[in-house]
Write a protein that holds these residues in place. Structure first.
Motif, PDB file in Angstrom:
ATOM      1  N   VAL A  49       0.837  -1.197   0.000  1.00  0.00           N
ATOM      2  CA  VAL A  49       0.000   0.000   0.000  1.00  0.00           C
ATOM      3  C   VAL A  49       0.878   1.256   0.000  1.00  0.00           C
ATOM      4  CG1 VAL A  49      -1.779   1.299   1.231  1.00  0.00           C
ATOM      5  CG2 VAL A  49      -1.834  -1.206   1.229  1.00  0.00           C
ATOM      6  N   PRO A  50       0.809   2.088  -1.043  1.00  0.00           N
ATOM      7  CA  PRO A  50       1.553   3.347  -1.027  1.00  0.00           C
ATOM      8  C   PRO A  50       0.836   4.373  -0.151  1.00  0.00           C
ATOM      9  CG  PRO A  50       0.317   3.164  -3.066  1.00  0.00           C
ATOM     10  CD  PRO A  50       0.088   1.878  -2.318  1.00  0.00           C
ATOM     11  N   VAL A  51       1.596   5.216   0.520  1.00  0.00           N
ATOM     12  CA  VAL A  51       1.036   6.283   1.354  1.00  0.00           C
ATOM     13  C   VAL A  51       1.469   7.615   0.747  1.00  0.00           C
ATOM     14  CG1 VAL A  51       0.858   7.265   3.657  1.00  0.00           C
ATOM     15  CG2 VAL A  51       1.176   4.791   3.380  1.00  0.00           C
ATOM     16  N   ILE A  52       0.509   8.396   0.308  1.00  0.00           N
ATOM     17  CA  ILE A  52       0.768   9.583  -0.498  1.00  0.00           C
ATOM     18  C   ILE A  52       0.379  10.842   0.259  1.00  0.00           C
ATOM     19  CG2 ILE A  52       0.149  10.777  -2.645  1.00  0.00           C
ATOM     20  CD1 ILE A  52      -0.479   7.924  -3.765  1.00  0.00           C
ATOM     21  N   SER A 104      -6.132  21.274  -2.637  1.00  0.00           N
ATOM     22  CA  SER A 104      -6.248  22.701  -2.933  1.00  0.00           C
ATOM     23  C   SER A 104      -5.113  23.188  -3.822  1.00  0.00           C
ATOM     24  CB  SER A 104      -6.287  23.509  -1.633  1.00  0.00           C
ATOM     25  OG  SER A 104      -5.109  23.275  -0.864  1.00  0.00           O
ATOM     26  N   THR A 105      -3.909  22.641  -3.630  1.00  0.00           N
ATOM     27  CA  THR A 105      -2.763  23.052  -4.459  1.00  0.00           C
ATOM     28  C   THR A 105      -2.521  22.104  -5.620  1.00  0.00           C
ATOM     29  OG1 THR A 105      -1.136  21.802  -3.162  1.00  0.00           O
ATOM     30  CG2 THR A 105      -1.674  24.033  -2.407  1.00  0.00           C
ATOM     31  N   GLY A 106      -3.049  20.895  -5.532  1.00  0.00           N
ATOM     32  CA  GLY A 106      -2.828  19.903  -6.572  1.00  0.00           C
ATOM     33  C   GLY A 106      -1.603  19.040  -6.342  1.00  0.00           C
ATOM     34  N   ASN A 107      -0.793  19.368  -5.339  1.00  0.00           N
ATOM     35  CA  ASN A 107       0.395  18.567  -5.049  1.00  0.00           C
ATOM     36  C   ASN A 107       0.000  17.172  -4.587  1.00  0.00           C
ATOM     37  OD1 ASN A 107       2.113  20.704  -5.623  1.00  0.00           O
ATOM     38  ND2 ASN A 107       2.175  21.431  -3.505  1.00  0.00           N
ATOM     39  N   GLY A 108       0.603  16.168  -5.186  1.00  0.00           N
ATOM     40  CA  GLY A 108       0.329  14.787  -4.806  1.00  0.00           C
ATOM     41  C   GLY A 108      -0.731  14.112  -5.644  1.00  0.00           C
ATOM     42  N   VAL A 109      -1.499  14.887  -6.423  1.00  0.00           N
ATOM     43  CA  VAL A 109      -2.550  14.281  -7.251  1.00  0.00           C
ATOM     44  C   VAL A 109      -1.934  13.378  -8.317  1.00  0.00           C
ATOM     45  CG1 VAL A 109      -4.483  14.716  -8.824  1.00  0.00           C
ATOM     46  CG2 VAL A 109      -4.178  16.145  -6.796  1.00  0.00           C
ATOM     47  N   ASP A 110      -0.812  13.813  -8.891  1.00  0.00           N
ATOM     48  CA  ASP A 110      -0.130  12.971  -9.886  1.00  0.00           C
ATOM     49  C   ASP A 110       0.285  11.638  -9.277  1.00  0.00           C
ATOM     50  OD1 ASP A 110      -0.383  14.780 -11.937  1.00  0.00           O
ATOM     51  OD2 ASP A 110       1.600  15.668 -11.659  1.00  0.00           O
ATOM     52  N   GLY A 111       0.807  11.700  -8.049  1.00  0.00           N
ATOM     53  CA  GLY A 111       1.212  10.467  -7.377  1.00  0.00           C
ATOM     54  C   GLY A 111       0.044   9.536  -7.127  1.00  0.00           C
ATOM     55  N   THR A 119      -0.967   7.889 -10.401  1.00  0.00           N
ATOM     56  CA  THR A 119      -0.028   6.816 -10.729  1.00  0.00           C
ATOM     57  C   THR A 119      -0.315   5.577  -9.903  1.00  0.00           C
ATOM     58  OG1 THR A 119       1.709   8.378 -11.369  1.00  0.00           O
ATOM     59  CG2 THR A 119       2.414   6.156 -10.754  1.00  0.00           C
ATOM     60  N   ALA A 120      -0.572   5.766  -8.597  1.00  0.00           N
ATOM     61  CA  ALA A 120      -0.845   4.629  -7.714  1.00  0.00           C
ATOM     62  C   ALA A 120      -2.125   3.906  -8.125  1.00  0.00           C
ATOM     63  CB  ALA A 120      -0.946   5.107  -6.266  1.00  0.00           C
ATOM     64  N   LEU A 121      -3.152   4.655  -8.518  1.00  0.00           N
ATOM     65  CA  LEU A 121      -4.400   4.039  -8.958  1.00  0.00           C
ATOM     66  C   LEU A 121      -4.165   3.191 -10.201  1.00  0.00           C
ATOM     67  CD1 LEU A 121      -6.909   7.027  -8.516  1.00  0.00           C
ATOM     68  CD2 LEU A 121      -6.656   5.020  -7.034  1.00  0.00           C
ATOM     69  N   GLY A 122      -3.423   3.733 -11.149  1.00  0.00           N
ATOM     70  CA  GLY A 122      -3.128   2.975 -12.363  1.00  0.00           C
ATOM     71  C   GLY A 122      -2.295   1.742 -12.074  1.00  0.00           C
ATOM     72  N   ASP A 123      -1.307   1.879 -11.185  1.00  0.00           N
ATOM     73  CA  ASP A 123      -0.459   0.740 -10.829  1.00  0.00           C
ATOM     74  C   ASP A 123      -1.278  -0.379 -10.189  1.00  0.00           C
ATOM     75  OD1 ASP A 123       1.765   2.036 -11.789  1.00  0.00           O
ATOM     76  OD2 ASP A 123       2.496   2.663  -9.812  1.00  0.00           O
ATOM     77  N   HIS A 124      -2.214  -0.002  -9.309  1.00  0.00           N
ATOM     78  CA  HIS A 124      -3.002  -1.034  -8.635  1.00  0.00           C
ATOM     79  C   HIS A 124      -3.935  -1.738  -9.605  1.00  0.00           C
ATOM     80  CE1 HIS A 124      -6.251  -2.659  -5.966  1.00  0.00           C
ATOM     81  NE2 HIS A 124      -5.171  -3.201  -5.452  1.00  0.00           N
TER      82      HIS A 124
END
Length: 305
Positions: free
Chosen positions: A218-221, A226-233, A236-241
């Motif tokens: 389980v990745p912890v992100i 509000s800033t959008g930081n971490g949404v890319d991560g 990626t995690a959703l696609g990987d799973h």
């Protein structure tokens, strides 16, 4: 309505199909549509859960807007608390979503949890199956996770568990066993800085106590909607799973288990524990769509009353 008509009919067709499920859940036309949807899935189904106030609706909006920019269609089931007077959804989650109401590529349906303790509504599963066959992504936002609110695992391919900084939630969820639910964990409001970093460390520690039987870590992100930081991560995690589920065959088995669980729950709701015990052989012996099987089992048990 056929599955092709559902897929091409836009929001109006989906609204009519969901109304049919509520009005006539065991009717022949309803079962035919649900069976066809079950046999022709399209979407990756994501469940979003966590305590009230953690920012699930804000994250839901961020994910919807990201998917739409990629040209993907999105169905959303927002499970809301219930009105004490009418039993209907209070629509709190739906009104907080920041989306284009005119966008035909988005369909949002609010559902009232009513007296169910699992964080979902009674119609969440069949509604999910219809949306899964019609859209590219389906997002289910629960009413809020607690010790008994773990039903999201019975409808989603990937469960995203949200925790906010300085809440102490990771320890509470460790005690409740809820750390065994998620496939992806998110610490929201990461713009708070040090408290978010500490919350992530606590959550990593709590998740390390859960038994790994799937081969997925389980990745912890850290994420700030509000800033959008971490949404890319998170994307990626959703696609990987999802690729993990597809590549290992675990996704197909998981969906079959979800169908069996819904079937058993439907029989229990209709006939109680005795009816469930009487139908145990019929439930275990059949494969395929649970909807036609449920109608046949209920008809059989009704005849024997």
């Amino acid at each position: 309505m056929t599955l092709d008509e559902l897929r091409s009919g836009g929001k109006g067709a989906m609204a009519k199909a969901l109304a049919r499920i509520e009005r006539d859940p065991h009717g022949a036309a309803t079962i035919a549509l649900l069976d066809a949807a079950w046999d022709n899935p399209r979407a990756h189904v994501i469940g979003l859960t966590g305590p009230p106030g953690v920012g699930k609706s804000t994250l839901t909006s961020a994910l919807i807007n990201r998917w739409r920019r990629e040209g993907l269609t999105v169905g959303v089931i927002a499970v809301d608390p219930s009105s004490r007077r009418t039993g209907g959804a209070l629509l709190g989650d739906r009104t907080r979503l920041i989306i284009d109401a005119e966008d035909q590529g988005i369909f949002v349906r609010s559902m009232a949890a009513r007296d169910r303790l699992g964080g979902l509504a009674a119609l969440t599963f069949p509604a999910m199956v219809l949306m899964r066959a019609a859209y590219d992504r389906v997002l289910i936002e629960t009413v809020g996770v607690g010790q008994s609110e773990t039903d999201v695992t019975q409808v989603a391919d990937t469960v995203v568990f949200c925790v906010q900084p300085a809440s102490g939630d990771s320890l509470q969820f460790m005690k409740a066993g809820i750390v065994e639910i998620p496939h992806v964990a998110v610490v929201t409001k990461a713009d708070l800085g040090a408290p978010a970093t500490r919350a992530r460390a606590d959550l990593v520690g709590a998740l390390s106590l859960a038994e790994d039987v799937t081969g997925w870590k389980v990745p912890v992100i850290l994420l700030s909607s509000s800033t959008g930081n971490g949404v890319d991560g998170l994307m990626t995690a959703l696609g990987d799973h999802f690729r993990h589920l597809t590549g290992t065959g675990a996704g197909k088995a998981q969906r079959a288990e979800q169908g069996a669980a819904w079937l058993a729950e439907s029989v229990r709701d209709e006939f109680g524990k005795r009816g469930l015990a009487a139908a145990a052989g019929l439930i275990a012996a059949s494969e395929g769509s649970p909807f036609g099987r449920a109608a046949g089992i209920i008809e059989s048990l009704s005849a024997g009353r």
